[in-house]
Design a protein around this motif. Structure first.
Motif, PDB file in Angstrom:
ATOM      1  N   LEU A 289      -6.586   8.564  -4.973  1.00  0.00           N
ATOM      2  CA  LEU A 289      -6.348   7.895  -6.255  1.00  0.00           C
ATOM      3  C   LEU A 289      -7.561   7.953  -7.180  1.00  0.00           C
ATOM      4  O   LEU A 289      -7.526   7.445  -8.292  1.00  0.00           O
ATOM      5  N   GLY A 290      -8.644   8.567  -6.706  1.00  0.00           N
ATOM      6  CA  GLY A 290      -9.850   8.677  -7.506  1.00  0.00           C
ATOM      7  C   GLY A 290     -10.662   7.395  -7.534  1.00  0.00           C
ATOM      8  O   GLY A 290     -11.331   7.100  -8.522  1.00  0.00           O
ATOM      9  N   LEU A 291     -10.606   6.630  -6.444  1.00  0.00           N
ATOM     10  CA  LEU A 291     -11.302   5.353  -6.369  1.00  0.00           C
ATOM     11  C   LEU A 291     -12.376   5.391  -5.294  1.00  0.00           C
ATOM     12  O   LEU A 291     -12.292   6.172  -4.352  1.00  0.00           O
ATOM     13  N   ALA A 292     -13.342   4.518  -5.423  1.00  0.00           N
ATOM     14  CA  ALA A 292     -14.379   4.390  -4.400  1.00  0.00           C
ATOM     15  C   ALA A 292     -13.879   3.554  -3.237  1.00  0.00           C
ATOM     16  O   ALA A 292     -14.267   3.765  -2.101  1.00  0.00           O
ATOM     17  N   GLU A 293     -13.008   2.563  -3.524  1.00  0.00           N
ATOM     18  CA  GLU A 293     -12.471   1.709  -2.464  1.00  0.00           C
ATOM     19  C   GLU A 293     -11.064   1.269  -2.836  1.00  0.00           C
ATOM     20  O   GLU A 293     -10.657   1.322  -3.992  1.00  0.00           O
ATOM     21  N   LEU A 294     -10.333   0.829  -1.814  1.00  0.00           N
ATOM     22  CA  LEU A 294      -8.949   0.403  -1.988  1.00  0.00           C
ATOM     23  C   LEU A 294      -8.596  -0.496  -0.817  1.00  0.00           C
ATOM     24  O   LEU A 294      -8.995  -0.235   0.316  1.00  0.00           O
ATOM     25  N   ASP A 295      -7.864  -1.565  -1.069  1.00  0.00           N
ATOM     26  CA  ASP A 295      -7.407  -2.454  -0.012  1.00  0.00           C
ATOM     27  C   ASP A 295      -6.232  -1.780   0.695  1.00  0.00           C
ATOM     28  O   ASP A 295      -5.100  -1.834   0.224  1.00  0.00           O
ATOM     29  N   GLU A 296      -6.522  -1.125   1.818  1.00  0.00           N
ATOM     30  CA  GLU A 296      -5.503  -0.351   2.539  1.00  0.00           C
ATOM     31  C   GLU A 296      -4.365  -1.224   3.059  1.00  0.00           C
ATOM     32  O   GLU A 296      -3.277  -0.731   3.327  1.00  0.00           O
ATOM     33  N   ALA A 297      -4.594  -2.532   3.190  1.00  0.00           N
ATOM     34  CA  ALA A 297      -3.528  -3.427   3.652  1.00  0.00           C
ATOM     35  C   ALA A 297      -2.424  -3.542   2.609  1.00  0.00           C
ATOM     36  O   ALA A 297      -1.316  -3.965   2.921  1.00  0.00           O
ATOM     37  N   ARG A 298      -2.702  -3.171   1.373  1.00  0.00           N
ATOM     38  CA  ARG A 298      -1.711  -3.244   0.302  1.00  0.00           C
ATOM     39  C   ARG A 298      -1.158  -1.868  -0.055  1.00  0.00           C
ATOM     40  O   ARG A 298      -0.651  -1.676  -1.152  1.00  0.00           O
ATOM     41  N   VAL A 299      -1.292  -0.931   0.855  1.00  0.00           N
ATOM     42  CA  VAL A 299      -0.757   0.415   0.656  1.00  0.00           C
ATOM     43  C   VAL A 299       0.255   0.681   1.753  1.00  0.00           C
ATOM     44  O   VAL A 299       0.007   0.403   2.925  1.00  0.00           O
ATOM     45  N   GLU A 300       1.394   1.206   1.366  1.00  0.00           N
ATOM     46  CA  GLU A 300       2.441   1.514   2.340  1.00  0.00           C
ATOM     47  C   GLU A 300       2.893   2.954   2.139  1.00  0.00           C
ATOM     48  O   GLU A 300       3.218   3.359   1.022  1.00  0.00           O
ATOM     49  N   ILE A 301       2.853   3.729   3.208  1.00  0.00           N
ATOM     50  CA  ILE A 301       3.381   5.092   3.193  1.00  0.00           C
ATOM     51  C   ILE A 301       4.770   5.036   3.824  1.00  0.00           C
ATOM     52  O   ILE A 301       4.915   4.584   4.958  1.00  0.00           O
ATOM     53  N   VAL A 302       5.778   5.468   3.081  1.00  0.00           N
ATOM     54  CA  VAL A 302       7.162   5.369   3.537  1.00  0.00           C
ATOM     55  C   VAL A 302       7.745   6.773   3.654  1.00  0.00           C
ATOM     56  O   VAL A 302       7.730   7.539   2.686  1.00  0.00           O
ATOM     57  N   ALA A 303       8.267   7.088   4.835  1.00  0.00           N
ATOM     58  CA  ALA A 303       8.995   8.341   5.026  1.00  0.00           C
ATOM     59  C   ALA A 303      10.430   8.101   4.564  1.00  0.00           C
ATOM     60  O   ALA A 303      11.126   7.224   5.072  1.00  0.00           O
ATOM     61  N   LEU A 304      10.866   8.864   3.589  1.00  0.00           N
ATOM     62  CA  LEU A 304      12.199   8.651   3.023  1.00  0.00           C
ATOM     63  C   LEU A 304      13.298   8.883   4.045  1.00  0.00           C
ATOM     64  O   LEU A 304      14.356   8.257   3.976  1.00  0.00           O
ATOM     65  N   ALA A 305      13.055   9.733   5.018  1.00  0.00           N
ATOM     66  CA  ALA A 305      14.052   9.979   6.062  1.00  0.00           C
ATOM     67  C   ALA A 305      14.296   8.713   6.879  1.00  0.00           C
ATOM     68  O   ALA A 305      15.409   8.493   7.376  1.00  0.00           O
ATOM     69  N   ASP A 306      13.289   7.853   7.007  1.00  0.00           N
ATOM     70  CA  ASP A 306      13.439   6.609   7.760  1.00  0.00           C
ATOM     71  C   ASP A 306      14.292   5.579   7.030  1.00  0.00           C
ATOM     72  O   ASP A 306      14.780   4.626   7.634  1.00  0.00           O
ATOM     73  N   LEU A 307      14.481   5.751   5.730  1.00  0.00           N
ATOM     74  CA  LEU A 307      15.236   4.781   4.948  1.00  0.00           C
ATOM     75  C   LEU A 307      16.747   4.992   5.047  1.00  0.00           C
ATOM     76  O   LEU A 307      17.518   4.103   4.691  1.00  0.00           O
ATOM     77  N   GLY A 308      17.146   6.163   5.500  1.00  0.00           N
ATOM     78  CA  GLY A 308      18.573   6.440   5.683  1.00  0.00           C
ATOM     79  C   GLY A 308      19.351   6.343   4.377  1.00  0.00           C
ATOM     80  O   GLY A 308      18.897   6.788   3.330  1.00  0.00           O
ATOM     81  N   GLU A 309      20.525   5.731   4.443  1.00  0.00           N
ATOM     82  CA  GLU A 309      21.396   5.617   3.266  1.00  0.00           C
ATOM     83  C   GLU A 309      20.829   4.673   2.220  1.00  0.00           C
ATOM     84  O   GLU A 309      21.204   4.743   1.059  1.00  0.00           O
ATOM     85  N   LEU A 310      19.939   3.780   2.626  1.00  0.00           N
ATOM     86  CA  LEU A 310      19.351   2.827   1.692  1.00  0.00           C
ATOM     87  C   LEU A 310      18.593   3.556   0.591  1.00  0.00           C
ATOM     88  O   LEU A 310      18.699   3.218  -0.579  1.00  0.00           O
ATOM     89  N   GLY A 311      17.831   4.555   0.956  1.00  0.00           N
ATOM     90  CA  GLY A 311      17.063   5.331  -0.009  1.00  0.00           C
ATOM     91  C   GLY A 311      15.917   4.535  -0.611  1.00  0.00           C
ATOM     92  O   GLY A 311      15.764   3.340  -0.378  1.00  0.00           O
ATOM     93  N   LEU A 312      15.120   5.220  -1.410  1.00  0.00           N
ATOM     94  CA  LEU A 312      13.946   4.590  -2.015  1.00  0.00           C
ATOM     95  C   LEU A 312      14.363   3.497  -2.996  1.00  0.00           C
ATOM     96  O   LEU A 312      13.786   2.417  -3.017  1.00  0.00           O
ATOM     97  N   THR A 313      15.389   3.763  -3.800  1.00  0.00           N
ATOM     98  CA  THR A 313      15.843   2.767  -4.771  1.00  0.00           C
ATOM     99  C   THR A 313      16.301   1.496  -4.072  1.00  0.00           C
ATOM    100  O   THR A 313      15.935   0.390  -4.461  1.00  0.00           O
ATOM    101  N   GLY A 314      17.073   1.627  -3.017  1.00  0.00           N
ATOM    102  CA  GLY A 314      17.545   0.466  -2.274  1.00  0.00           C
ATOM    103  C   GLY A 314      16.401  -0.262  -1.587  1.00  0.00           C
ATOM    104  O   GLY A 314      16.387  -1.490  -1.513  1.00  0.00           O
TER     105      GLY A 314
END
Length: 168
Positions: free
Chosen positions: A34-59
């Motif tokens: 993100l071009g930052l020196a630091e970031l609170d990693e506890a407030r970052v979530e990496i989501v695999a869209l395949a894991d969301l199934g029919e719900l999808g990112l919007t859901g």
């Protein structure tokens, strides 16, 4: 690098969404991406869209973060994973803009649909009544006072005997 993204001091419930355009292993630390020196990693979530199934990112954003469907619009992502930055509290205070690398594609900033907090007066009668005062303590009887004095005298005499034995 892509276009800089301005950062305005946010409110709780904001979510920034980035698509990961390459393998997550090539991304490196999210702060660097993100071009930052630091970031609170506890407030970052990496989501695999395949894991969301029919719900999808919007859901997921609608049901998980309370973002309205109207705000999300037609958010469509073909990428395999997305990164969610949960509110500007994850960023250092002096950050004015993000400079994401080519590994991140900015999809948008969304706010949780919260009703404003209101404070209603409490209903009348909820605290009616008089609390009963603590019962008054009985005054000490003469026998009790005499017993306490006798105990104190016996303790002092015992100490005197111990001191006399120790000296002798």
């Amino acid at each position: 690098m892509t276009e800089p993204i301005p950062v305005t001091p946010g409110k709780p419930g904001e979510v920034w969404v980035f698509a990961l355009t390459g393998p997550a292993d090539d991304l490196g630390p999210m702060a660097t991406a993100l071009g930052l020196a630091e970031l609170d990693e506890a407030r970052v979530e990496i989501v695999a869209l395949a894991d969301l199934g029919e719900l999808g990112l919007t859901g997921y954003l609608r049901d998980g973060y309370g973002i309205t469907s109207e705000a999300l619009g037609k958010l469509e992502v073909e990428d395999a994973k997305v990164a969610l930055i949960l509110s500007s509290a994850a960023l250092p205070e002096d950050v004015a803009e993000l400079h994401p690398t080519a590994a991140l594609r900015y999809l948008g900033q969304f706010s949780e649909d919260r009703a404003p907090v209101t404070f209603e007066p409490l209903p009348d009668g909820g605290a009616d009544g008089i609390l009963q005062p603590e019962p008054a303590r009985k005054p000490m009887s003469d026998a009790r006072i005499g017993g306490m004095v006798a105990t104190a005298v016996l303790v002092l005499l015992a100490l005197l005997v111990v001191v006399m034995i120790w000296i002798a």
